[in-house]
Motif scaffolding. Structure first.
Motif, short mmCIF file in Angstrom:
data_model
loop_
_atom_site.label_atom_id
_atom_site.label_comp_id
_atom_site.label_asym_id
_atom_site.label_seq_id
_atom_site.Cartn_x
_atom_site.Cartn_y
_atom_site.Cartn_z
N TYR A 1 0.68 -1.04 -0.08
CA TYR A 1 -0.05 0.05 -0.07
C TYR A 1 0.90 1.19 0.00
N ALA A 2 2.23 1.15 -0.32
CA ALA A 2 3.07 2.45 -0.48
C ALA A 2 2.44 3.55 -1.50
N GLY A 3 2.43 4.45 -0.97
CA GLY A 3 1.81 5.60 -1.99
C GLY A 3 0.42 6.00 -1.72
N TYR A 4 -0.29 4.99 -0.98
CA TYR A 4 -1.71 5.42 -0.63
C TYR A 4 -1.84 6.56 0.40
N GLN A 5 -2.74 7.41 0.32
CA GLN A 5 -2.70 8.55 0.96
C GLN A 5 -4.19 8.53 2.06
N MET A 6 -3.96 9.06 3.27
CA MET A 6 -5.04 8.90 4.03
C MET A 6 -6.07 9.88 3.66
N ALA A 7 -7.49 9.42 3.34
CA ALA A 7 -8.55 10.07 2.81
C ALA A 7 -9.58 10.46 4.04
N ASN A 8 -9.66 9.69 4.79
CA ASN A 8 -10.95 9.83 5.97
C ASN A 8 -10.72 9.02 7.09
N ILE A 9 -11.07 9.65 8.43
CA ILE A 9 -10.89 8.94 9.59
C ILE A 9 -12.29 8.86 10.03
N ARG A 10 -12.82 7.77 10.38
CA ARG A 10 -14.22 7.76 11.01
C ARG A 10 -13.90 7.03 12.49
N VAL A 11 -14.47 7.71 13.73
CA VAL A 11 -14.42 7.25 14.82
C VAL A 11 -15.87 6.98 15.21
N SER A 12 -16.09 5.60 15.78
CA SER A 12 -17.32 5.38 16.51
C SER A 12 -17.33 4.61 17.75
N GLY A 13 -18.25 5.09 18.59
CA GLY A 13 -18.18 4.49 20.07
C GLY A 13 -19.03 5.32 20.76
N TYR A 14 -18.86 5.23 22.11
CA TYR A 14 -19.72 5.92 23.02
C TYR A 14 -19.19 7.15 23.44
N PHE A 15 -20.07 8.32 22.96
CA PHE A 15 -19.64 9.78 23.43
C PHE A 15 -20.79 10.16 24.42
N GLY A 16 -20.47 10.68 25.53
CA GLY A 16 -21.64 11.01 26.47
C GLY A 16 -22.72 10.01 26.75
N GLY A 17 -22.09 8.73 26.77
CA GLY A 17 -23.39 7.79 26.90
C GLY A 17 -23.95 7.09 25.57
N GLU A 18 -23.89 7.96 24.43
CA GLU A 18 -24.80 7.58 23.48
C GLU A 18 -23.69 7.03 22.33
N HIS A 19 -24.16 6.19 21.54
CA HIS A 19 -23.23 5.45 20.44
C HIS A 19 -23.45 6.59 19.18
N LEU A 20 -22.26 7.18 18.75
CA LEU A 20 -22.00 8.17 17.74
C LEU A 20 -21.24 7.76 16.75
N VAL A 21 -21.26 8.26 15.52
CA VAL A 21 -20.12 7.82 14.38
C VAL A 21 -19.86 9.25 13.85
N GLY A 22 -18.68 9.40 13.82
CA GLY A 22 -17.99 10.87 13.17
C GLY A 22 -16.84 10.60 12.24
N ASP A 23 -17.11 11.35 11.14
CA ASP A 23 -15.86 11.49 10.49
C ASP A 23 -15.34 12.74 10.38
N PHE A 24 -13.79 13.02 10.18
CA PHE A 24 -13.41 14.36 10.04
C PHE A 24 -12.36 14.29 8.85
N ALA A 25 -13.12 14.28 7.75
CA ALA A 25 -12.20 14.27 6.14
C ALA A 25 -12.34 15.71 5.90
N GLY A 26 -11.28 15.64 4.86
CA GLY A 26 -10.90 17.17 4.47
C GLY A 26 -10.43 18.07 5.38
N GLN A 27 -9.98 17.85 6.47
CA GLN A 27 -9.39 18.82 7.35
C GLN A 27 -7.88 18.44 7.33
N GLU A 28 -7.19 19.51 7.65
CA GLU A 28 -5.80 19.46 7.80
C GLU A 28 -5.55 18.99 9.21
N ILE A 29 -4.98 17.83 9.43
CA ILE A 29 -4.61 17.13 10.65
C ILE A 29 -3.27 16.87 10.97
N PHE A 30 -2.84 17.24 12.16
CA PHE A 30 -1.39 16.91 12.48
C PHE A 30 -1.26 15.71 13.17
#
Length: 270
Positions: free
Chosen positions: A61-90
Motif C-alpha cells: 500500500y505504499a503511496g496510498y494517502q489517508m482520505a478519511n478517519i471515522r471514529v465510532s463508539g460511546y460519546f456522552g453515553g450515546e453511540h455516535l459515528v463521526g468523520d473528519f475528512a477534508g481537514q488538515e490534521i497533525f
C-alpha cells in the motif's frame, strides 16, 4: 489486591476506520481501536501508526494517502459515528519508527456526526499516563486490561469488550523477540487479536491505603502503560496460532507522539 477499573474504562475505547486512497483511485480501509487522551490542555486521538500509515500495515500500500478517519463508539453515553475528512490534521509519531504509535491532535477538530450530538469523548486524563518513573513501579504478573474492538466486539450496540492479562516481561526492560528491532515494549499474557490494534493498555490499581487502626499500606493507582500493537505466534508446528503473548509500546512512546504532533502543528504555522 487488584481493583476493578469500572465500566467507564471500557468505553474509553473507540473503533477507528481509516480510508486510504491510491493515485489510481483504489481504496483500502484499515480498522482498529483508538482512544482519546489529554496532554497540556490538548486532546489527541491515539492509535497504532499502521492504522493511519497504510504502507506500514503492508508495503503493497505504499503511496496510498489517508482520505478519511471515522471514529465510532460511546460519546456522552450515546453511540455516535463521526468523520473528519477534508481537514488538515497533525499527526505525531515517536522518533523511532519501529514504535507503532500515532497521535492526532484533534483539539480543534470538527466532525460530521450521524446525529445532532456533540462528540463528548471519554478520554484518558494526563495524570493517568504513566511516566518512566511510574513504569518502573510495575512488576511481573501485574494485571492489565485492554478495552477495544477486536473482530468479536459486542454487536449489541457496537460496544467494545475488555480483555485481561498479566505482565510477562520485565517492565524495566524493552521486550524484544526474534527479528524484532529495538523499541520500548512490554510483553504480557493476553489474547490481542485483529482489531485490537491501538487498544489502550492499563495496569490495574493494586494495594490498599492505610487508615484508622491500619499502619503501612501500599497502593499503585490505575495507569495507562502503553498501546497494544500485536501478538506473537507459536513456533511448535502450528505457527499460525496465538502464542498467548501480546505486546504494547510503552506510554512514553505515546507521550513522544503527542509532543511530535504539537511540533508538526507549530512548524506548519511558522
Amino acid at each position: 489486591m487488584y481493583h476493578a477499573p469500572g465500566k467507564l474504562l471500557l468505553y474509553c475505547a473507540y473503533r477507528i476506520e481509516v480510508e486510504h486512497i491510491s493515485a489510481s483511485g483504489d481504496s483500502k480501509t484499515i480498522s482498529g481501536t483508538a482512544f482519546y487522551a489529554i496532554k497540556d490542555g490538548k486532546q489527541f486521538l491515539v492509535t497504532n501508526r499502521h492504522n493511519v500509515d497504510a504502507a506500514m500495515k503492508n508495503i503493497k500500500y505504499a503511496g496510498y494517502q489517508m482520505a478519511n478517519i471515522r471514529v465510532s463508539g460511546y460519546f456522552g453515553g450515546e453511540h455516535l459515528v463521526g468523520d473528519f475528512a477534508g481537514q488538515e490534521i497533525f499527526l505525531g509519531f515517536p522518533q523511532n519508527s519501529i514504535e507503532d504509535v500515532a497521535a492526532i491532535d484533534v483539539t480543534s477538530a470538527t466532525y460530521h456526526v450521524n446525529k445532532s450530538k456533540n462528540m463528548m469523548t471519554n478520554y484518558v486524563g494526563q495524570s493517568l499516563i504513566a511516566s518512566d518513573a511510574e513504569l518502573s513501579k510495575l512488576d511481573i504478573c501485574d494485571m492489565v486490561a485492554l478495552p477495544g474492538y477486536p473482530d468479536f466486539y459486542d454487536r449489541n450496540g457496537d460496544r467494545p469488550i475488555m480483555r485481561m492479562g498479566t505482565i510477562a516481561s520485565d517492565p524495566a526492560s524493552d521486550y524484544r523477540d526474534h527479528e524484532m528491532e529495538p523499541g520500548r515494549r512490554i510483553a504480557y499474557e493476553a489474547f490481542s487479536s485483529s482489531g485490537s490494534s491501538g487498544s489502550p493498555v492499563f495496569a490495574l490499581a493494586k494495594g490498599f491505603k492505610g487508615g484508622v487502626g491500619i499502619t503501612g499500606g501500599y497502593v499503585r493507582e490505575l495507569k495507562l502503560i502503553g498501546i497494544n500493537a500485536g501478538h506473537l505466534n507459536g513456533r511448535d508446528g502450528m505457527q499460525s496460532h496465538h502464542s498467548g503473548i501480546s505486546y504494547c509500546f510503552k506510554s512514553t512512546c505515546i507521550l513522544d507522539a503527542m509532543n511530535d504532533a504539537v511540533a508538526q502543528q507549530t512548524k506548519s504555522l511558522a
